[in-house]
Design a protein around this motif. Structure first.
Motif, PDB file in Angstrom:
ATOM      1  N   SER A 109       0.837  -1.214   0.000  1.00 17.07           N
ATOM      2  CA  SER A 109       0.000   0.000   0.000  1.00 17.07           C
ATOM      3  C   SER A 109       0.861   1.249   0.000  1.00 17.07           C
ATOM      4  N   ASP A 110       1.990   1.208   0.721  1.00 20.03           N
ATOM      5  CA  ASP A 110       2.903   2.356   0.767  1.00 20.03           C
ATOM      6  C   ASP A 110       3.817   2.420  -0.444  1.00 20.03           C
ATOM      7  N   GLN A 111       3.734   1.415  -1.329  1.00 18.15           N
ATOM      8  CA  GLN A 111       4.597   1.336  -2.509  1.00 18.15           C
ATOM      9  C   GLN A 111       6.079   1.376  -2.135  1.00 18.15           C
ATOM     10  N   ASP A 112       6.393   0.727  -1.014  1.00 17.79           N
ATOM     11  CA  ASP A 112       7.784   0.641  -0.556  1.00 17.79           C
ATOM     12  C   ASP A 112       8.420  -0.596  -1.197  1.00 17.79           C
ATOM     13  N   SER A 113       8.734  -0.484  -2.473  1.00 21.51           N
ATOM     14  CA  SER A 113       9.230  -1.626  -3.225  1.00 21.51           C
ATOM     15  C   SER A 113      10.635  -2.044  -2.791  1.00 21.51           C
ATOM     16  N   LEU A 114      11.431  -1.104  -2.287  1.00 26.96           N
ATOM     17  CA  LEU A 114      12.791  -1.455  -1.868  1.00 26.96           C
ATOM     18  C   LEU A 114      12.774  -2.385  -0.661  1.00 26.96           C
ATOM     19  N   ARG A 115      12.030  -2.027   0.361  1.00 22.78           N
ATOM     20  CA  ARG A 115      11.961  -2.870   1.547  1.00 22.78           C
ATOM     21  C   ARG A 115      11.258  -4.180   1.236  1.00 22.78           C
ATOM     22  N   LEU A 116      10.222  -4.121   0.416  1.00 20.63           N
ATOM     23  CA  LEU A 116       9.505  -5.337   0.045  1.00 20.63           C
ATOM     24  C   LEU A 116      10.405  -6.288  -0.741  1.00 20.63           C
ATOM     25  N   SER A 118      13.636  -6.449  -0.445  1.00 20.97           N
ATOM     26  CA  SER A 118      14.621  -6.986   0.491  1.00 20.97           C
ATOM     27  C   SER A 118      14.038  -8.134   1.315  1.00 20.97           C
ATOM     28  N   ILE A 119      12.770  -8.023   1.719  1.00 23.16           N
ATOM     29  CA  ILE A 119      12.135  -9.062   2.529  1.00 23.16           C
ATOM     30  C   ILE A 119      11.893 -10.325   1.711  1.00 23.16           C
ATOM     31  N   LEU A 120      11.417 -10.164   0.475  1.00 26.31           N
ATOM     32  CA  LEU A 120      11.048 -11.306  -0.361  1.00 26.31           C
ATOM     33  C   LEU A 120      12.194 -11.800  -1.233  1.00 26.31           C
ATOM     34  N   ASN A 121      13.342 -11.122  -1.165  1.00 26.27           N
ATOM     35  CA  ASN A 121      14.529 -11.526  -1.933  1.00 26.27           C
ATOM     36  C   ASN A 121      14.252 -11.516  -3.438  1.00 26.27           C
ATOM     37  N   ILE A 122      13.685 -10.410  -3.907  1.00 23.98           N
ATOM     38  CA  ILE A 122      13.414 -10.229  -5.331  1.00 23.98           C
ATOM     39  C   ILE A 122      13.912  -8.846  -5.744  1.00 23.98           C
ATOM     40  N   GLU A 123      13.791  -8.554  -7.018  1.00 24.61           N
ATOM     41  CA  GLU A 123      14.208  -7.258  -7.530  1.00 24.61           C
ATOM     42  C   GLU A 123      13.162  -6.190  -7.203  1.00 24.61           C
ATOM     43  N   PRO A 124      13.597  -4.931  -6.988  1.00 23.79           N
ATOM     44  CA  PRO A 124      12.625  -3.856  -6.714  1.00 23.79           C
ATOM     45  C   PRO A 124      11.605  -3.678  -7.838  1.00 23.79           C
ATOM     46  N   SER A 125      12.028  -3.923  -9.088  1.00 26.42           N
ATOM     47  CA  SER A 125      11.082  -3.804 -10.203  1.00 26.42           C
ATOM     48  C   SER A 125       9.977  -4.858 -10.111  1.00 26.42           C
ATOM     49  N   GLY A 198      10.265 -16.417  -0.463  1.00 21.33           N
ATOM     50  CA  GLY A 198      10.384 -15.246   0.399  1.00 21.33           C
ATOM     51  C   GLY A 198       9.192 -15.065   1.307  1.00 21.33           C
ATOM     52  N   VAL A 199       8.005 -15.318   0.782  1.00 17.14           N
ATOM     53  CA  VAL A 199       6.795 -15.213   1.606  1.00 17.14           C
ATOM     54  C   VAL A 199       6.821 -16.239   2.735  1.00 17.14           C
ATOM     55  N   LYS A 200       7.205 -17.461   2.416  1.00 21.97           N
ATOM     56  CA  LYS A 200       7.265 -18.501   3.442  1.00 21.97           C
ATOM     57  C   LYS A 200       8.272 -18.139   4.527  1.00 21.97           C
ATOM     58  N   GLN A 201       9.444 -17.641   4.131  1.00 19.92           N
ATOM     59  CA  GLN A 201      10.466 -17.282   5.108  1.00 19.92           C
ATOM     60  C   GLN A 201       9.998 -16.123   5.981  1.00 19.92           C
ATOM     61  N   LYS A 202       9.270 -15.184   5.406  1.00 17.76           N
ATOM     62  CA  LYS A 202       8.777 -14.045   6.180  1.00 17.76           C
ATOM     63  C   LYS A 202       7.712 -14.486   7.180  1.00 17.76           C
ATOM     64  N   LEU A 203       6.876 -15.437   6.793  1.00 17.50           N
ATOM     65  CA  LEU A 203       5.796 -15.878   7.673  1.00 17.50           C
ATOM     66  C   LEU A 203       6.332 -16.558   8.924  1.00 17.50           C
ATOM     67  N   ILE A 204       7.491 -17.229   8.836  1.00 12.54           N
ATOM     68  CA  ILE A 204       8.023 -17.972   9.980  1.00 12.54           C
ATOM     69  C   ILE A 204       9.169 -17.214  10.639  1.00 12.54           C
ATOM     70  N   ASP A 205       9.295 -15.933  10.349  1.00 15.65           N
ATOM     71  CA  ASP A 205      10.394 -15.133  10.885  1.00 15.65           C
ATOM     72  C   ASP A 205      10.134 -14.816  12.357  1.00 15.65           C
ATOM     73  N   ASN A 206      10.503 -15.766  13.242  1.00  9.35           N
ATOM     74  CA  ASN A 206      10.319 -15.592  14.679  1.00  9.35           C
ATOM     75  C   ASN A 206      11.269 -16.554  15.398  1.00  9.35           C
ATOM     76  N   PRO A 207      12.272 -16.047  16.139  1.00  5.01           N
ATOM     77  CA  PRO A 207      13.243 -16.933  16.805  1.00  5.01           C
ATOM     78  C   PRO A 207      12.591 -17.898  17.793  1.00  5.01           C
ATOM     79  N   TYR A 208      11.577 -17.442  18.505  1.00  3.08           N
ATOM     80  CA  TYR A 208      10.916 -18.311  19.487  1.00  3.08           C
ATOM     81  C   TYR A 208      10.286 -19.519  18.799  1.00  3.08           C
ATOM     82  N   LEU A 209       9.599 -19.282  17.687  1.00  9.12           N
ATOM     83  CA  LEU A 209       8.963 -20.375  16.964  1.00  9.12           C
ATOM     84  C   LEU A 209      10.005 -21.317  16.362  1.00  9.12           C
TER      85      LEU A 209
END
Length: 355
Positions: A109-116, A118-125, A198-209
């Motif tokens: 929604s914020d069109q923050d393609s750079l951070r997105l 980086s999280i999903l390990n894809i190109e900003p484009s 990248g989506v799967k890795q982001k969903l489980i990003d929690n050291p406790y889990l």
């Protein structure tokens, strides 16, 4: 006396006759009212059909022009594609999954393609082509009934009288369900399989889990090793018992003699002989427990299980209301009808003012 008795009877007959006449007139008016409604509807339909027939050229032009304009605008509009992934959460991780999906949706929604990117390990484009992330529970009535049955058996007698099925279902939140649907909307129909890791890795990003997964894995391995050891001991016991049976069968039978063999820990056997069927039953039970452990190792391999991943390509998720080639003809048709209705109203008012 006879004349006096006849007069009340005649007056009663007159009153009843008038009553029936009033009722008959009421029914007559009611049926006329119903008939007038149908006649009015019939006249209205005929008037509309006559209007459309007279002005058919105008309406046909409105539809054709609206379709052409809408088709042109649709060809210039970027299409939206969608795809879904179904996951099963473990170790009460549904809340973390929902929060992570909300974060991804906020970044789009914020069109923050750079951070997105980086999280999903894809190109900003590529990240710029992502337009939304969604998550909702996948509700199965049969599964809900099983959940209620398991929950109900854990309640005490007082709580069971108060907790009905409907009340239990109302108390459930989205995170209480085991399976969830994760949807993605994008302008590139080939991007969904690319972002899946990248989506799967982001969903489980929690050291406790992640620590829970490691601890559960070690526990299952220890449990499997213990079961394997018990199975080996049971096999050894069964082999020894079989040898004793064979040796005893080779001896000449002596009245009053025999060999007794008891299971370990069977102190209350009261001198009864334990046959090999109980050893076999115990081994089969241990094998069943081992299979359950193997199944749990597969089901609890990670924080979440991907039941169904993203397809290779997405699909068009636009509704017909989102397609201008359908909407614009309806809009121009309505405007044309409103224009002729306004003209007709003006003529009617002008005629009324001359009376």
């Amino acid at each position: 006396m006879s004349n006096e008795e006849q007069k009340p009877q005649q007056s009663e007959e007159v009153d009843l006759g008038q009553l029936f006449k009033v009722i008959g007139k009421g029914f007559e008016r009611f049926f006329k009212f119903i008939a007038s409604i149908f006649i009015g509807i019939y006249k209205l339909v005929i008037a509309l059909l006559a209007h459309f027939y007279i002005c058919k050229i105008w309406y046909a032009l409105a539809i054709i022009i609206g379709f052409c304009i809408g088709y042109y605008l649709d060809s210039k509009t970027v299409k939206s594609y969608g795809a879904n992934m179904y996951v099963e959460t473990n170790f009460n991780s549904a809340r973390q999954v929902y929060e992570n999906v909300k974060q991804l949706d906020q970044l789009t929604s914020d069109q923050d393609s750079l951070r997105l990117a980086s999280i999903l390990n894809i190109e900003p484009s590529q990240a710029a082509k992502l337009k939304g992330f969604f998550i909702s529970p996948s509700i199965d009535e049969n599964q809900v009934a099983e959940m209620y049955s398991g929950f109900y058996t854990k309640l005490d007698s007082l709580s069971r009288t108060e907790m009905t099925y409907d009340r239990y279902v109302k108390s459930l939140t989205a995170t209480n369900y085991p399976i969830h649907q994760i949807g993605v909307r994008a302008t590139d129909k080939s991007i969904f399989k690319t972002i899946e890791p990248g989506v799967k890795q982001k969903l489980i990003d929690n050291p406790y889990l992640e620590n829970l997964v490691l601890a559960n894995k070690r526990n299952l391995e220890m449990e499997e090793a213990a079961l394997l050891s018990q199975i080996q001991k049971t096999d050894s016991l069964a082999n020894e018992y079989l040898k004793i049976r064979i040796n005893e069968s080779r001896k000449e039978p002596v009245q009053g003699s025999g060999t007794n063999l008891y299971m370990a820990g069977d102190s209350d056997s009261n001198g009864l002989l334990v046959d090999e069927s109980k050893v076999i039953e115990k081994r089969l039970h241990l094998e069943e427990l081992r299979r359950e452990v193997n199944l749990r190792k597969a089901e609890e391999f990670g924080v979440l299980n991907i039941i169904s991943g993203f397809p290779q390509t997405g699909y068009d998720i636009r509704k017909w209301t989102d397609k201008k080639k359908f909407v614009y003809p309806l809009v121009l048709f309505g405007l044309t009808f409103a224009f002729f209705a306004f003209l007709g109203l003006g003529k009617f008012l002008e005629a009324e003012s001359k009376k």
